[in-house]
Enzyme design. Sequence first.
Site, PDB file in Angstrom:
ATOM      1  N   ASP A 115      31.864  12.231  24.742  1.00 13.42           N
ATOM      2  CA  ASP A 115      31.908  13.195  23.647  1.00 13.42           C
ATOM      3  C   ASP A 115      32.447  12.517  22.400  1.00 13.42           C
ATOM      4  O   ASP A 115      32.972  11.408  22.447  1.00 13.42           O
ATOM      5  CB  ASP A 115      32.665  14.476  24.007  1.00 13.42           C
ATOM      6  N   ASN A 126      34.003  19.031  11.833  1.00 18.35           N
ATOM      7  CA  ASN A 126      33.524  20.363  11.436  1.00 18.35           C
ATOM      8  C   ASN A 126      34.482  21.025  10.446  1.00 18.35           C
ATOM      9  O   ASN A 126      34.042  21.626   9.458  1.00 18.35           O
ATOM     10  CB  ASN A 126      33.348  21.260  12.662  1.00 18.35           C
ATOM     11  N   ASP A 129      26.530  19.105  12.357  1.00 18.10           N
ATOM     12  CA  ASP A 129      25.185  19.056  12.956  1.00 18.10           C
ATOM     13  C   ASP A 129      24.489  17.744  12.617  1.00 18.10           C
ATOM     14  O   ASP A 129      23.789  17.168  13.457  1.00 18.10           O
ATOM     15  CB  ASP A 129      24.330  20.225  12.462  1.00 18.10           C
ATOM     16  N   ASP A 173      29.610  18.880  21.664  1.00 21.51           N
ATOM     17  CA  ASP A 173      29.601  17.480  21.239  1.00 21.51           C
ATOM     18  C   ASP A 173      29.641  16.549  22.454  1.00 21.51           C
ATOM     19  O   ASP A 173      30.034  15.399  22.337  1.00 21.51           O
ATOM     20  CB  ASP A 173      30.771  17.197  20.290  1.00 21.51           C
TER      21      ASP A 173
END
Length: 178
Positions: A55, A63, A72, A98
């Site tokens: 991840d 974010n 994104d 993620d």
Amino acid sequence: MLFDSMKTAQEYFEEMSIRDGLTKLYNHHHFYHRLEEEFSRAARYNEPLSLIFFDIDDFKRINDNFGHTYGDEVLRKVGLTMKNIARESDLPARYGGDEFAVILPNTSTKGALDVAHRLSATIKGLTFDRMKGEQVTISLGVATFVDKNVPTFDRLVWLADDAMYKAKTKGKDHVAQA
């Protein structure tokens, strides 16, 4: 002509049903379907099968600081990088959020660790305009089925996921093996 058009549309929708909409990698459902097949094949022919789980480190911070749309973009770029590194026989997938996974058929632990280190270095080398030189890093876990050392494909997933968390506890931006 109508038949060909319908056949093309059906193939398109079938392909879209196994792909993640954002990254275009294989989705969680297809990942498990293929992992079960590959595990069965590896057991039958006594071949190694490796799995990488990873991840994005501190993805929530990306974010929060740059917005979900930019997050994104990071996910898409990581997905594209995975596709470019993977062999044709490998199966890169977005596991969720993620988290990503790569099924590596007929691959030893050493081979899987090589792929994991290459993924880590390549993703760390990506540039993201709005992040002003900040690097995106990943924490990776590697598990290998060899000589029937793992009883089920679910256990292989657990081992790779556990190794990924061990990599995170080392300070992130690490590779760990089960």
